[in-house]
Design a protein around this motif. Structure first.
Motif, mmCIF file in Angstrom:
data_model
loop_
_atom_site.group_PDB
_atom_site.id
_atom_site.type_symbol
_atom_site.label_atom_id
_atom_site.label_comp_id
_atom_site.label_asym_id
_atom_site.label_seq_id
_atom_site.Cartn_x
_atom_site.Cartn_y
_atom_site.Cartn_z
ATOM 1 N N ARG A 1 0.821 -1.226 0.124
ATOM 2 C CA ARG A 1 -0.050 0.061 -0.001
ATOM 3 C C ARG A 1 0.894 1.349 0.027
ATOM 4 O O ARG A 1 0.508 2.246 -0.890
ATOM 5 N N VAL A 2 2.022 1.332 0.610
ATOM 6 C CA VAL A 2 2.776 2.625 0.873
ATOM 7 C C VAL A 2 3.443 2.645 -0.686
ATOM 8 O O VAL A 2 3.656 3.746 -1.396
ATOM 9 N N PHE B 1 5.067 20.556 -0.677
ATOM 10 C CA PHE B 1 3.963 21.112 0.348
ATOM 11 C C PHE B 1 2.580 20.595 -0.392
ATOM 12 O O PHE B 1 1.750 20.115 0.409
ATOM 13 N N ALA B 2 2.565 20.162 -1.684
ATOM 14 C CA ALA B 2 1.208 19.788 -2.265
ATOM 15 C C ALA B 2 0.975 18.308 -1.622
ATOM 16 O O ALA B 2 -0.090 17.914 -1.398
ATOM 17 N N ILE B 3 2.390 17.667 -1.761
ATOM 18 C CA ILE B 3 2.251 16.155 -1.035
ATOM 19 C C ILE B 3 1.754 16.261 0.446
ATOM 20 O O ILE B 3 0.796 15.418 0.822
ATOM 21 N N LEU B 4 2.323 16.919 1.070
ATOM 22 C CA LEU B 4 2.083 17.085 2.419
ATOM 23 C C LEU B 4 0.471 17.666 2.416
ATOM 24 O O LEU B 4 -0.341 17.044 3.451
ATOM 25 N N ALA B 5 -0.090 18.508 1.719
ATOM 26 C CA ALA B 5 -1.042 18.994 1.757
ATOM 27 C C ALA B 5 -2.144 17.748 1.562
ATOM 28 O O ALA B 5 -3.365 17.634 2.249
ATOM 29 N N GLU B 6 -2.208 17.059 0.566
ATOM 30 C CA GLU B 6 -2.787 15.868 0.214
ATOM 31 C C GLU B 6 -3.070 14.860 1.261
ATOM 32 O O GLU B 6 -4.094 14.548 1.492
ATOM 33 N N ALA B 7 -1.818 14.714 1.904
ATOM 34 C CA ALA B 7 -1.727 13.782 3.006
ATOM 35 C C ALA B 7 -2.656 14.277 4.160
ATOM 36 O O ALA B 7 -3.507 13.586 4.734
ATOM 37 N N ARG C 1 -8.460 3.574 -1.179
ATOM 38 C CA ARG C 1 -7.170 3.913 -1.926
ATOM 39 C C ARG C 1 -6.114 3.988 -0.929
ATOM 40 O O ARG C 1 -6.337 4.571 0.077
ATOM 41 N N PRO C 2 -4.702 3.941 -1.334
ATOM 42 C CA PRO C 2 -3.725 3.586 -0.179
ATOM 43 C C PRO C 2 -3.021 5.039 -0.037
ATOM 44 O O PRO C 2 -1.821 5.296 -0.459
ATOM 45 N N SER C 3 -3.742 6.086 -0.033
ATOM 46 C CA SER C 3 -2.968 7.387 0.248
ATOM 47 C C SER C 3 -2.539 7.199 1.481
ATOM 48 O O SER C 3 -2.978 6.933 2.605
ATOM 49 N N TRP C 4 -1.181 7.946 1.530
ATOM 50 C CA TRP C 4 -0.389 7.712 2.788
ATOM 51 C C TRP C 4 -1.077 8.616 3.904
ATOM 52 O O TRP C 4 -1.220 7.849 4.828
ATOM 53 N N GLY C 5 -1.822 9.663 3.694
ATOM 54 C CA GLY C 5 -2.479 10.370 4.641
ATOM 55 C C GLY C 5 -3.775 9.564 5.264
ATOM 56 O O GLY C 5 -3.921 9.743 6.546
ATOM 57 N N PRO D 1 3.540 4.933 6.304
ATOM 58 C CA PRO D 1 3.045 5.977 5.581
ATOM 59 C C PRO D 1 3.698 7.337 6.103
ATOM 60 O O PRO D 1 4.171 7.828 5.369
ATOM 61 N N ALA D 2 4.065 7.491 7.256
ATOM 62 C CA ALA D 2 4.621 8.497 7.772
ATOM 63 C C ALA D 2 6.048 8.806 7.224
ATOM 64 O O ALA D 2 6.305 9.881 6.607
#
Lengths: 299, 557
Positions: free
Chosen positions: A90-91, A226-232, A245-249, A269-270
């Motif tokens: 998943r990661v 920043f966008a990756i962080l925001a998505e999480a 969905r295997p989103s990290w956030g 994931p973190a």
């Protein structure tokens, strides 16, 4: 690079001076550890994302209640989650979501922000005022909060996350490209183009624009992180990617409830987010060092 | 169904601690005292053995995890302050208005009703000494108890009861709809209260046992909304800080006070700790004597913790998959059946509840006579699912949105398993996590959904199970599934008082729900899960499965 003069013809065939420039760029880039490290991480991430289905040993949606919440082992290097799904798989697959949102949102922001910024910077006057005040207004909201509001309106979906984040980061790109365009506006090559009687749009897009690329690239690659962080964050709050969905956030959100009993659900994931963010940040910082003549002067 | 239920329940009961016998804490009627030893979790009505058998099994096995003394019967120690870490903040304090279980949990100790629910799901007089029903079941006469005082010192008389009931009848309160069947309310003397029904209407008495018809002083009944609750119960409202804490203290003049049944604890302080991890952590660190709302996934941690009582009260609520029968694709019965056949209900329940619940094909409370024993959840069968897809003209499957309230992690977990299962025949359920307020506005009010999950509380009387959610005139109808035969059955059942006769109708109704694949696809029954410090004695919970009665609880320290 910014001081380099270019003839119109020169942009279509690689001239000696361009070859020199590229060589100098590559040399400086390679000697910059930060840039190289960031670049390697990003390349690695991209490769992982591309080959994710091959790398991931298990299907990511296959629930297996008997094997739930297993600690990391040989079969499951990152352990399994509360529904028995392989966290490593998943990661790995999650990298696609992060990169899709990161690149997608920033490409969107670059496409709009760069045009707005360069036009504002080159035109000046009232056009500049109007465009930039609109951008300032959008910038007045904290990025995640603004994205959150947009998602409430658009509905929680991954494609909407891209749209919302593109919107949010547009003013940041616009600002940087405007200041670059402001500097370029008074350069001799622009005067020359004006003297040649070229149209404004041609000057903006063919002459000024390419010379503003460097700061945009720096800002862009920083903003990808920043966008990756925001998505999480958005997925963590339930407004981004939707299960399964295997989103990290999203994985961190679920893992939060298992912090004491199955910390690996949260940890990996973190870590993945951390690595991705650090990678793009270092690449951005490194690019700035390499591309910015002022930094070079200090060195 | 019973087999399934028992199977899953006994498998989880190996470590689920003890569910001890529950004593009728409000018993002052000699006759009712015999209900004393009914086991808590099964709480079966009508003498069905299934539930009680499950319980005694777990009592044996769980005996080592905690003290299994039966202190409630032998009397407890008076005094002390109970620190309670509460899951959901107390909302409104008007029992006739507020629907939230969190409010009911505290108000249950402050207010009382004319009749009360018992552990065996029977209804006995409570603020009344006795009650009579006329032969045609249309006249209910209650002889009220004398010497009952409200927390403001005033004695309760029929005037207060009448005022409380008239408030609901003439206003717009939760139970107002039930007064359509009431011809007249009367208080012929200070201690007699009469309800004249227009026709036999069995659910009325059950409704009387809920907080929706709590008795309040006449002067409070005149108010549109009560903000400072005054009742007759064992605990007196002290203070509250919204979303922070709620405090109540022992009623020194409680009419039912006794050495055996309390009330014992001086002060009960509920601290609002909505985050389940924080709540559990603080509890295990000794900050609270008692917490409610333990997540099923954390049950093993609580069980393994030293000096901690784990308590489970089953059932608390029913979780279901709601399908909108007015819009594609689920307006098609075959599409609903196809989905039904893809779901492995046992796996879904296990994934979400870690063995603390049981699957069901009936909306009626497990163990009650209203459960049709012949109907079981459809087993997973992908061939049949495909057949129904073909019959629906959707051989390749279909796509539907699946709106899940994100504040219920168990439902999100279940949704993921269901979506993964359904995907195998091409049924693509796209999960959308929504907030509870969005659920109420979009799914419930606007019926703008294809598939969703939700739950019901307090289904101990069958009218809620079969009418409120599944009859088009029900107060919580939203899946748009309409079947005239079904409606006729549950309407008739409301007028019937004979248990067997009534149960027959509900059994037939359940059959229709199942055969027609109603918009409610029942997933599981789940328990209330509590953790308590070992010094905290007495039975935790209340007969309705979701609220709490602290009357006979005490602290041994």
């Amino acid at each position: 690079m910014a001081t380099e003069q270019e003839t119109e013809r020169g942009r279509f065939t690689i001239t000696q001076s361009q070859r020199d420039r590229i060589a100098r760029f590559v040399r400086k880039f390679r000697s910059n550890t930060k840039a190289m490290l960031g670049f390697s991480i990003v390349v690695l991430l991209v490769l992982v994302a591309i080959f994710a289905p091959i790398i991931a040993p298990y299907p990511i949606d296959a629930t297996n209640i008997e094997d739930r919440s297993q600690a990391p082992s040989v079969e499951h290097p990152f352990g399994t989650d509360d529904l028995g799904r392989d966290i490593f798989s998943r990661v790995v697959m999650g990298s696609r979501i992060s990169l899709y949102v990161g690149f997608g949102a920033i490409s969107g922001a670059l496409a709009v922000g760069a045009v707005v910024g360069v036009v504002a910077g080159y035109a000046g006057g009232l056009t500049d005022e109007i465009l930039m005040r609109v951008m300032d207004a959008a910038m007045a909201f904290p990025p995640v909060l603004l994205a959150l509001t947009l998602l409430v309106v658009l509905g929680p979906e991954l494609s909407n996350v891209v749209i919302a984040l593109a919107f949010v980061y547009t003013p940041y790109i616009a600002r940087v490209s405007r200041s670059a365009a402001l500097a370029e506006r008074n350069e001799a090559y622009v005067e020359a183009a004006v003297a040649r009687g070229e149209s404004d749009s041609r000057i903006v897009f063919s002459e000024v624009f390419p010379n503003c690329m460097a700061p945009m690239l720096v800002q862009g690659s920083l903003n990808v992180s920043f966008a990756i962080l925001a998505e999480a964050s958005l997925s963590f709050l339930g407004l981004g990617a939707q299960p399964p969905r295997p989103s990290w956030g999203l994985m961190i959100n679920t893992g939060r409830g298992f912090m004491e009993t199955a910390p690996w659900m949260l940890l990996f994931p973190a870590l993945a987010i951390g690595i991705a963010v650090v990678g793009f940040n270092m690449l951005g910082d490194g690019l700035r060092d390499v591309l910015d003549p002022k930094v070079e002067a200090i060195e | 169904m019973q087999e399934n239920g028992k199977g899953s329940d006994s498998s989880d009961s190996t470590g689920d601690g003890t569910r001890r016998s529950r004593f009728d804490r409000r018993t002052f009627l000699g006759a009712a005292a015999t209900t004393g030893a009914v086991a808590l979790a099964g709480c079966t009505g009508g003498g069905s053995d299934d539930g009680t058998t499950e319980d005694s099994g777990s009592t044996d096995e769980g005996g080592d995890t905690e003290n299994t003394d039966t202190t409630a019967a032998s009397g407890g120690k008076q005094g002390g302050t109970l620190q309670w870490g509460g899951a959901v903040p107390v909302q409104g304090l008007d029992p006739h208005i507020d629907t939230s279980a969190a409010s009911k949990r505290v108000l249950e100790n402050i207010y009382e009703e004319v009749v009360a629910l018992q552990d065996d799901y029977s209804i006995q007089p409570h603020l009344a000494e006795s009650m009579e029903q006329s032969d045609d079941n249309t006249l209910l006469t209650f002889n009220l108890r004398q010497g009952v005082t409200f927390h403001n010192g005033k004695e309760m008389t029929s005037e207060d009861v009448l005022a409380s009931y008239e408030r609901v009848q003439n206003g717009d309160y939760l139970a107002t709809g039930f007064f359509d069947y009431v011809e007249e309310l009367r208080a012929p003397d200070d201690y007699t209260f009469e309800v004249q029904l227009t026709e036999p209407f069995a659910p009325f008495l059950a409704k009387m046992a809920t907080a929706e018809l709590s008795v309040m002083p006449a002067e409070n009944a005149e108010k549109d909304m009560v903000e400072e609750p005054i009742g007759t119960g064992p605990y007196v409202f002290e203070s509250r800080e919204i979303e922070t804490s709620f405090t109540m203290s022992r009623n020194e003049d409680y009419w039912g006070a006794s050495d055996e049944d309390g009330p014992f604890i001086d002060t009960i302080v509920k601290s609002e700790v909505p985050d389940p991890s924080v709540r559990l952590q603080s509890f295990l660190a000794g900050e609270y004597d008692f917490i409610n709302g333990i997540a099923p996934k954390d049950v093993s941690r609580v069980e393994q913790a030293p000096d901690v009582r784990f308590e489970k009260q089953f059932p608390k609520s029913l979780v279901y998959l709601g399908l909108n029968c007015d819009v594609a694709p689920f307006d098609n019965k075959d599409a609903r059946l196809a989905l039904d056949y893809t779901i492995d209900k046992e796996k879904v329940a296990e994934a979400a509840l870690y063995g603390t619940g049981q699957t069901t094909a009936s909306p009626a409370t497990p163990g009650s006579p209203w459960v049709n024993p012949d109907i079981e959840p459809r087993p997973r069968d992908l061939d049949k699912a495909q057949e129904h897809l073909d019959a629906a003209g959707m051989s390749d499957g279909f796509t539907a949105t699946f709106k899940i309230p994100q504040s219920y992690p168990t439902q999100v977990q279940a949704a993921e398993v269901i979506a993964a299962d359904a995907a195998e025949v091409g049924i693509n359920l796209e999960i959308q996590q929504i907030t509870w307020s969005t659920w109420l506005s979009d799914v419930y009010s606007n019926r703008d959904f294809q598939a969703t999950t939700s739950s019901y509380l307090a289904l101990w009387y069958p009218d809620v199970s079969f009418y409120k959610f599944l009859h088009p005139n029900g107060a919580f109808f939203f899946t748009n599934w309409v079947n005239e035969d079904y409606n006729a059955l549950v309407e008739e059942a409301r007028t019937i008082y004979d248990e067997q006769e009534r149960a027959d109708l509900y059994h037939q109704a359940t059959e229709i729900l199942h055969e027609e694949r109603a918009g409610h696809l029942f997933l599981w029954w789940q328990p209330s899960l509590y953790g308590a410090a070992s010094q905290y004695k007495g039975d935790i919970g209340a007969p309705d499965g979701s609220t709490l009665q602290f009357g006979d609880n005490w602290l041994d320290r």
